[in-house]
Design a protein around this motif. Structure first.
Motif, PDB file in Angstrom:
ATOM      1  N   ARG A   1      31.887  34.842  42.726  1.00 49.19           N
ATOM      2  CA  ARG A   1      31.525  34.503  41.787  1.00 49.19           C
ATOM      3  C   ARG A   1      32.374  33.015  40.878  1.00 49.19           C
ATOM      4  O   ARG A   1      33.643  33.868  40.969  1.00 49.19           O
ATOM      5  N   ARG A   2      32.141  31.930  40.632  1.00 52.09           N
ATOM      6  CA  ARG A   2      32.784  31.511  40.203  1.00 52.09           C
ATOM      7  C   ARG A   2      33.325  32.283  38.487  1.00 52.09           C
ATOM      8  O   ARG A   2      32.299  32.353  37.921  1.00 52.09           O
ATOM      9  N   PRO A   3      34.677  32.243  38.390  1.00 47.12           N
ATOM     10  CA  PRO A   3      34.940  32.806  36.830  1.00 47.12           C
ATOM     11  C   PRO A   3      34.376  32.156  35.651  1.00 47.12           C
ATOM     12  O   PRO A   3      34.644  30.747  36.256  1.00 47.12           O
TER      13      PRO A   3
ATOM     14  N   PRO B   1      42.263  33.542  33.468  1.00 53.69           N
ATOM     15  CA  PRO B   1      41.960  35.230  32.629  1.00 53.69           C
ATOM     16  C   PRO B   1      42.890  35.199  31.677  1.00 53.69           C
ATOM     17  O   PRO B   1      43.667  34.222  30.554  1.00 53.69           O
TER      18      PRO B   1
ATOM     19  N   THR C   1      48.698  37.715  35.025  1.00 53.76           N
ATOM     20  CA  THR C   1      47.989  38.317  35.792  1.00 53.76           C
ATOM     21  C   THR C   1      50.098  38.756  36.438  1.00 53.76           C
ATOM     22  O   THR C   1      50.037  40.093  37.463  1.00 53.76           O
TER      23      THR C   1
END
Length: 112
Positions: free
Chosen positions: A31-33, A37, A41
């Motif tokens: 799936r496309r984010p 974030p 990360t």
């Protein structure tokens, strides 16, 4: 005349005992984010900087270029030999400009 070469049971395109290959339509899709974030990360503890030594030697002054291209003038009287080009991770803290270690943000190496 008999035919000694009987096809194996299963799909002719798949050798006996092996599963039939899946088609491209059977592969899972990512799936496309929803967006970037929320938190980095690659978190590092506060004051830890990774980068390359740009001015090395036996100290106490060194040059350091971090992963983002920020240049530091690092003071570490007990750091020992750091060679130009070395990739290092150092704990740094701000320092005054009483010691001139050259161009860059003046920092001091914290020794554990």
């Amino acid at each position: 005349m008999s035919d000694d070469h009987q096809p194996a049971t299963g799909d002719a395109a798949s050798p006996a005992g092996r599963p039939t290959p899946r088609s491209a339509g059977d592969l899972p899709t990512l799936r496309r984010p929803a967006g970037p974030p929320k938190k980095p990360t690659d978190n590092r503890p506060t004051g830890v900087v990774a980068g390359w030594i740009t001015r090395g030697g036996s100290g106490p002054c060194y040059g350091l270029m971090d992963e983002n291209g920020t240049e530091y003038a690092v003071y570490g009287p007990n750091a020992g030999e750091l060679r130009k080009g070395d990739l290092v991770t150092l704990r740094l803290t701000a320092r005054d400009r009483s010691v001139d270690c050259g161009p860059g943000i003046p920092m001091r190496i914290i020794e554990d």
